[in-house]
Write a protein that holds these residues in place. Structure first.
Motif, PDB file in Angstrom:
ATOM      1  N   PRO A  43       0.880  -1.142  -0.094  1.00  0.00           N
ATOM      2  CA  PRO A  43      -0.051   0.123   0.098  1.00  0.00           C
ATOM      3  C   PRO A  43       0.931   1.215  -0.061  1.00  0.00           C
ATOM      4  CG  PRO A  43      -0.717  -1.572   1.602  1.00  0.00           C
ATOM      5  CD  PRO A  43       0.481  -2.059   0.951  1.00  0.00           C
ATOM      6  N   MET A  44       2.191   1.406   0.366  1.00  0.00           N
ATOM      7  CA  MET A  44       2.897   2.343   0.381  1.00  0.00           C
ATOM      8  C   MET A  44       3.256   2.746  -0.997  1.00  0.00           C
ATOM      9  SD  MET A  44       5.604   1.909   3.393  1.00  0.00           S
ATOM     10  CE  MET A  44       4.947   1.363   4.886  1.00  0.00           C
ATOM     11  N   TYR A  45       2.970   1.940  -1.988  1.00  0.00           N
ATOM     12  CA  TYR A  45       3.293   2.224  -3.584  1.00  0.00           C
ATOM     13  C   TYR A  45       1.999   2.326  -4.160  1.00  0.00           C
ATOM     14  CZ  TYR A  45       7.863   0.435  -2.185  1.00  0.00           C
ATOM     15  OH  TYR A  45       9.145   0.356  -1.519  1.00  0.00           O
ATOM     16  N   PRO A  46       1.617   3.529  -4.376  1.00  0.00           N
ATOM     17  CA  PRO A  46       0.122   4.007  -4.784  1.00  0.00           C
ATOM     18  C   PRO A  46      -0.022   3.863  -6.477  1.00  0.00           C
ATOM     19  CG  PRO A  46       1.389   6.138  -4.449  1.00  0.00           C
ATOM     20  CD  PRO A  46       2.277   5.039  -4.043  1.00  0.00           C
ATOM     21  N   GLU A  47       1.384   3.837  -7.131  1.00  0.00           N
ATOM     22  CA  GLU A  47       0.863   3.403  -8.482  1.00  0.00           C
ATOM     23  C   GLU A  47       0.529   1.958  -8.555  1.00  0.00           C
ATOM     24  OE1 GLU A  47       4.719   5.961 -10.071  1.00  0.00           O
ATOM     25  OE2 GLU A  47       4.960   4.327  -8.672  1.00  0.00           O
ATOM     26  N   ALA A  53       8.247   2.661  -9.860  1.00  0.00           N
ATOM     27  CA  ALA A  53       9.136   2.519  -8.357  1.00  0.00           C
ATOM     28  C   ALA A  53      10.368   1.585  -8.403  1.00  0.00           C
ATOM     29  CB  ALA A  53       8.270   2.183  -7.308  1.00  0.00           C
ATOM     30  N   GLU A  54      10.435   0.510  -9.066  1.00  0.00           N
ATOM     31  CA  GLU A  54      11.380  -0.280  -9.351  1.00  0.00           C
ATOM     32  C   GLU A  54      12.415   0.601 -10.196  1.00  0.00           C
ATOM     33  OE1 GLU A  54      12.248  -4.375 -11.684  1.00  0.00           O
ATOM     34  OE2 GLU A  54      10.637  -4.229 -10.690  1.00  0.00           O
ATOM     35  N   GLU A  55      12.186   1.361 -11.120  1.00  0.00           N
ATOM     36  CA  GLU A  55      12.969   1.812 -12.019  1.00  0.00           C
ATOM     37  C   GLU A  55      13.804   2.991 -11.295  1.00  0.00           C
ATOM     38  OE1 GLU A  55      14.918   3.331 -15.577  1.00  0.00           O
ATOM     39  OE2 GLU A  55      14.431   1.329 -14.587  1.00  0.00           O
ATOM     40  N   ARG A  56      13.170   3.962 -10.296  1.00  0.00           N
ATOM     41  CA  ARG A  56      13.748   4.988  -9.459  1.00  0.00           C
ATOM     42  C   ARG A  56      14.612   4.369  -8.445  1.00  0.00           C
ATOM     43  NH1 ARG A  56       8.093   6.544  -9.607  1.00  0.00           N
ATOM     44  NH2 ARG A  56       7.727   5.665  -7.535  1.00  0.00           N
ATOM     45  N   PHE A  57      14.194   3.380  -7.888  1.00  0.00           N
ATOM     46  CA  PHE A  57      15.129   2.568  -7.070  1.00  0.00           C
ATOM     47  C   PHE A  57      16.261   2.302  -7.345  1.00  0.00           C
ATOM     48  CE2 PHE A  57      15.550  -0.799  -3.220  1.00  0.00           C
ATOM     49  CZ  PHE A  57      16.533   0.096  -2.675  1.00  0.00           C
ATOM     50  N   ALA A  58      16.327   1.559  -8.700  1.00  0.00           N
ATOM     51  CA  ALA A  58      17.674   1.029  -9.449  1.00  0.00           C
ATOM     52  C   ALA A  58      18.315   2.185  -9.829  1.00  0.00           C
ATOM     53  CB  ALA A  58      16.845  -0.019 -10.771  1.00  0.00           C
ATOM     54  N   LEU A  59      17.671   3.060 -10.307  1.00  0.00           N
ATOM     55  CA  LEU A  59      18.629   4.100 -10.774  1.00  0.00           C
ATOM     56  C   LEU A  59      19.214   5.002  -9.630  1.00  0.00           C
ATOM     57  CD1 LEU A  59      16.458   5.855 -13.446  1.00  0.00           C
ATOM     58  CD2 LEU A  59      18.485   4.514 -13.789  1.00  0.00           C
ATOM     59  N   PHE A  60      18.510   5.102  -8.400  1.00  0.00           N
ATOM     60  CA  PHE A  60      19.289   5.555  -7.335  1.00  0.00           C
ATOM     61  C   PHE A  60      20.174   4.696  -6.687  1.00  0.00           C
ATOM     62  CE2 PHE A  60      19.676   5.260  -2.711  1.00  0.00           C
ATOM     63  CZ  PHE A  60      20.203   6.563  -2.506  1.00  0.00           C
ATOM     64  N   LEU A  61      20.190   3.513  -6.449  1.00  0.00           N
ATOM     65  CA  LEU A  61      21.316   2.519  -6.070  1.00  0.00           C
ATOM     66  C   LEU A  61      22.514   2.739  -7.231  1.00  0.00           C
ATOM     67  CD1 LEU A  61      19.481  -0.617  -4.578  1.00  0.00           C
ATOM     68  CD2 LEU A  61      20.572   1.193  -3.361  1.00  0.00           C
ATOM     69  N   MET A  62      22.228   2.373  -8.436  1.00  0.00           N
ATOM     70  CA  MET A  62      23.262   2.661  -9.352  1.00  0.00           C
ATOM     71  C   MET A  62      24.130   3.843  -9.170  1.00  0.00           C
ATOM     72  SD  MET A  62      21.783   0.900 -12.882  1.00  0.00           S
ATOM     73  CE  MET A  62      20.254   1.386 -13.012  1.00  0.00           C
ATOM     74  N   HIS A  84       9.729  10.066   1.741  1.00  0.00           N
ATOM     75  CA  HIS A  84       9.100   8.770   2.439  1.00  0.00           C
ATOM     76  C   HIS A  84       8.068   9.296   3.517  1.00  0.00           C
ATOM     77  CE1 HIS A  84      12.146   6.498   0.426  1.00  0.00           C
ATOM     78  NE2 HIS A  84      11.266   5.461   0.754  1.00  0.00           N
ATOM     79  N   VAL A  85       8.291  10.708   3.766  1.00  0.00           N
ATOM     80  CA  VAL A  85       7.209  11.200   4.574  1.00  0.00           C
ATOM     81  C   VAL A  85       5.798  11.024   4.694  1.00  0.00           C
ATOM     82  CG1 VAL A  85       6.414  13.533   5.491  1.00  0.00           C
ATOM     83  CG2 VAL A  85       8.874  13.129   5.247  1.00  0.00           C
ATOM     84  N   PRO A  86       5.319  11.156   3.520  1.00  0.00           N
ATOM     85  CA  PRO A  86       3.840  10.756   3.304  1.00  0.00           C
ATOM     86  C   PRO A  86       3.530   9.305   3.666  1.00  0.00           C
ATOM     87  CG  PRO A  86       4.728  11.792   1.292  1.00  0.00           C
ATOM     88  CD  PRO A  86       5.843  11.098   1.909  1.00  0.00           C
ATOM     89  N   PHE A  87       4.564   8.467   3.958  1.00  0.00           N
ATOM     90  CA  PHE A  87       4.095   7.142   4.319  1.00  0.00           C
ATOM     91  C   PHE A  87       4.546   6.681   5.524  1.00  0.00           C
ATOM     92  CE2 PHE A  87       5.435   7.205  -0.260  1.00  0.00           C
ATOM     93  CZ  PHE A  87       4.178   7.187  -0.719  1.00  0.00           C
ATOM     94  N   ARG A  88       3.728   6.027   6.419  1.00  0.00           N
ATOM     95  CA  ARG A  88       3.904   5.417   7.670  1.00  0.00           C
ATOM     96  C   ARG A  88       5.121   4.370   7.825  1.00  0.00           C
ATOM     97  NH1 ARG A  88       1.621   4.556  12.683  1.00  0.00           N
ATOM     98  NH2 ARG A  88       2.103   2.671  13.769  1.00  0.00           N
ATOM     99  N   VAL A  89       6.154   4.753   7.900  1.00  0.00           N
ATOM    100  CA  VAL A  89       7.368   3.979   8.241  1.00  0.00           C
ATOM    101  C   VAL A  89       7.699   3.623   9.522  1.00  0.00           C
ATOM    102  CG1 VAL A  89       9.817   3.423   7.426  1.00  0.00           C
ATOM    103  CG2 VAL A  89       8.283   4.762   5.820  1.00  0.00           C
ATOM    104  N   ASP A  90       7.102   2.596  10.188  1.00  0.00           N
ATOM    105  CA  ASP A  90       7.533   2.230  11.399  1.00  0.00           C
ATOM    106  C   ASP A  90       8.414   0.882  11.580  1.00  0.00           C
ATOM    107  OD1 ASP A  90       5.825   0.038  10.743  1.00  0.00           O
ATOM    108  OD2 ASP A  90       4.307   0.580  12.147  1.00  0.00           O
ATOM    109  N   ARG A  91       8.657   0.318  12.491  1.00  0.00           N
ATOM    110  CA  ARG A  91       9.767  -0.636  12.767  1.00  0.00           C
ATOM    111  C   ARG A  91       9.220  -1.926  11.871  1.00  0.00           C
ATOM    112  NH1 ARG A  91      14.935  -1.291  13.450  1.00  0.00           N
ATOM    113  NH2 ARG A  91      14.622   0.132  14.889  1.00  0.00           N
ATOM    114  N   ALA A  92       7.980  -2.418  11.825  1.00  0.00           N
ATOM    115  CA  ALA A  92       7.372  -3.559  11.012  1.00  0.00           C
ATOM    116  C   ALA A  92       7.583  -3.200   9.743  1.00  0.00           C
ATOM    117  CB  ALA A  92       5.916  -3.269  11.486  1.00  0.00           C
TER     118      ALA A  92
END
Length: 137
Positions: A43-47, A53-62, A84-92
């Motif tokens: 649910p944190m990935y609204p698309e 999202a996969e493309e953005r993350f791959a480009l970022f890591l590269m 990441h602020v719009p999303f609830r990112v907790d320990r879980a």
């Protein structure tokens, strides 16, 4: 005839040492296969399609690890916490994210020293994204 020197040998980047773009794309693709099935993270990935999202993350890591600067060319500064602020990112969420990344990293079969370096970064990055404290019981 004078030979033109190349100067000091260029140091191999982490990006090159792990196998470049192909390795990062495989890693991120496997990670998102786990995310797609995760009831907490999906649910944190609204698309509808996780592809962007996969493309953005791959480009970022590269880029982070010494590859092409395509991420910044397209999106500017990473601003990871802000994004990441719009999303609830907790320990879980942190734990679920790392669980899928651990699976992807294990399947990447990197050299142990490179795997450790990448894992250390990923665990640090995951911890820094936490923006919601767990509710006290």
């Amino acid at each position: 005839m004078t030979e033109i020197g190349r100067g000091p040998a260029e140091e191999e980047t982490f990006f090159d040492a792990v196998g470049g773009e192909e390795t990062f794309r495989r890693l991120v693709h496997r990670f998102y296969q786990g995310v797609a099935e995760d009831p907490l993270l999906r649910p944190m990935y609204p698309e509808e399609d996780l592809g962007p999202a996969e493309e953005r993350f791959a480009l970022f890591l590269m880029q982070y690890w010494g590859g092409p600067r395509t991420y910044s060319d397209r999106r500017g500064h990473p601003r990871l916490r802000m994004r990441h602020v719009p999303f609830r990112v907790d320990r879980a969420a942190h734990d679920a994210w790392l669980r899928h990344m651990r699976t992807a990293l294990d399947e990447a079969e990197l050299r142990p020293d490179l795997e450790r370096q990448l894992w250390d970064y990923l665990t640090y990055a995951a911890a820094s994204m936490i923006n919601t404290l767990d509710d006290p019981a």
